[in-house]
Design an enzyme around this catalytic site. Structure first.
Site, mmCIF file in Angstrom:
data_model
loop_
_atom_site.group_PDB
_atom_site.id
_atom_site.type_symbol
_atom_site.label_atom_id
_atom_site.label_comp_id
_atom_site.label_asym_id
_atom_site.label_seq_id
_atom_site.Cartn_x
_atom_site.Cartn_y
_atom_site.Cartn_z
ATOM 1 N N ARG A 73 11.197 5.047 4.022
ATOM 2 C CA ARG A 73 11.457 6.491 4.000
ATOM 3 C C ARG A 73 12.073 6.965 5.313
ATOM 4 N NH1 ARG A 73 5.823 8.829 2.399
ATOM 5 N NH2 ARG A 73 6.857 10.750 3.035
ATOM 6 N N ASP B 66 2.324 5.002 -0.445
ATOM 7 C CA ASP B 66 1.778 6.331 -0.116
ATOM 8 C C ASP B 66 1.676 7.227 -1.350
ATOM 9 O OD1 ASP B 66 1.376 6.109 2.641
ATOM 10 O OD2 ASP B 66 3.492 6.513 3.070
ATOM 11 N N TYR C 229 12.249 -2.671 -2.309
ATOM 12 C CA TYR C 229 12.080 -1.251 -2.605
ATOM 13 C C TYR C 229 13.436 -0.649 -2.960
ATOM 14 C CZ TYR C 229 7.362 -1.030 -0.504
ATOM 15 O OH TYR C 229 6.033 -1.196 -0.226
ATOM 16 N N ARG D 31 0.852 -1.196 0.000
ATOM 17 C CA ARG D 31 0.000 0.000 0.000
ATOM 18 C C ARG D 31 0.884 1.242 0.000
ATOM 19 N NH1 ARG D 31 -3.077 -2.028 5.070
ATOM 20 N NH2 ARG D 31 -0.967 -2.822 5.285
#
Lengths: 269, 269
Positions: free
Chosen positions: A210, A52, A120, A50
């Site tokens: 992040r 952002d 990622y 999910r």
């Protein structure tokens, strides 16, 4: 009803994120609308990650149940046709969501819960001048960063840890304990101007990548030592985290399953 | 008047090309306007390569004479400040022209005429699905291309040849004879979905790289053999060229001089 897995690439810039929301267009909504236009029926599209608002994907995986069987390449082409028609007004140019591959999967395949690994990449453009070619695609950091020191410090995060420090306050995961399989930091791109942070794990907490990228930036600048990063992790305290890196540098690049759903339908020509 | 060399990156999408024109904003005009805002005086900005509308650059070089001396980093930062202010309305996001580096050069340095080598990259996204993350940055070719065969065939173009076949009818060069130093074709990028064509030469004819890329695409598809490409070159006839590849895949990546003007001012942190 036959179930299909979709391999999806998107530019996160024009979206409120992956998940359907009342306040704007999500990637999930765009895909569900395309499915409805193609099949005439509403269907839930469930994604592995999910992401952002502003976060990109080159390898998001989703699944959807359809009222009838589709040849995989026709499903891909049909969804892309409708996505293009629907999104041409939203997008500055081209089509911000594309289906790279579609494949029939077993009815117990679940894009989110069957996944065993997610990868990622976080991209930093590290030079004095802002990006002209990579606007909305990288985090622009002016201060010189030492990628080697960032890489070494980051190794303290590998393994099973309580990642409370690197977890958004609104994170809905049951536990802050996750196992980070690997993290690497290296220079890449045109004249080594970019820094790529690669991470992989079975699953991540909300804002974990992040939060880690933002803290590693402090290490690269020399504001934090490797010991400071380790202490931040061990503090298990959100307040110990560095400033969270912005969304536009983050990419969901791959989701792995016990059996690759797209093995018979290679996305590459 | 002191002369400065500028290393420039730009997204060609919103511009009519490098060169000043009556019908819209050019990169040259944007730089000249920024120089005027910074110094208060009009000045001619001369570029090494006159890229067409939609063509990008990660390493264009230009020179300009200024009324007084500037510390290189202040010149770079000042021009970027004004470019950002001027172009924020033009650009969808960010700033489509940035000055990567500035450097004082000798008064006989000429960005165009002193250059001894130019390097371009042509990028093809070779997969069924259109680009979501690379829209306006690549040529999308759906048909499977064989990069190995393209590379082999392309070697016939290396050396000194009459490139009339690969030259736009409006080309203003005195002679169609040019020496291509090197050309390579290889798969790259995410899962090998991209094909990069690298070319370098002292100078190029108008549309030469896009004409070569368009013809090599026919080779990669199997529509042309290596012999067909060689015959097209030897025909010295514009009509023998394949369809010219579109501008958005082309990048001017480097310009070389006998002495690197930016050696003392590295653009990378």
């Amino acid at each position: 009803m036959p179930r299909y897995a979709l391999l999806v690439e998107y530019d996160g810039t024009p979206f409120v994120g992956w998940q359907r929301q009342a306040n704007g267009l999500s990637v999930q909504q765009a895909l569900e609308d395309a499915v409805q236009r193609l099949t005439g029926q509403q269907a839930l599209v469930q994604g592995a990650g999910r992401t952002d608002a502003g976060v990109h994907a080159s390898g998001q995986v989703a699944h959807v149940d359809l009222p009838r069987e589709w040849p995989a390449h026709k499903l891909r082409a049909g969804l892309n046709f409708h996505l293009k028609t629907m999104l041409s007004r939203q997008a500055h140019n081209g089509q911000p969501v594309v289906v790279l591959a579609a494949a029939a999967v077993a009815e117990d395949f679940h894009a989110r819960f069957s996944a065993i690994r997610r990868a990622y990449v976080y991209r930093i453009l590290n030079r004095p001048a802002p990006p002209a070619l990579q606007a909305s695609r990288v985090w622009h950091v002016l201060q010189p960063l030492d990628a080697g020191i960032m890489h070494e410090a980051a190794q303290a995060l590998v393994g099973r840890h309580d990642f409370t420090t690197f977890r958004a306050s609104q994170c809905q995961a049951d536990s802050p304990v996750k196992t980070l399989d690997a993290i690497s930091v290296r220079r890449a791109g045109n004249a080594g101007e970019e820094i790529y942070i690669h991470v992989s794990a079975r699953s991540f907490l909300h804002n974990q990548v992040r939060s880690i990228a933002g803290s590693l930036k402090l290490v690269g600048q020399g504001k934090w030592t490797a010991g400071d990063l380790r202490a931040a992790l061990e503090a298990c305290d959100r307040a110990a985290c560095g400033p969270v890196a912005p969304p536009q540098g983050l990419y969901l690049v791959a989701v792995e399953y016990p059996v690759d759903p797209f093995a018979a339908e290679p996305p590459v020509v």
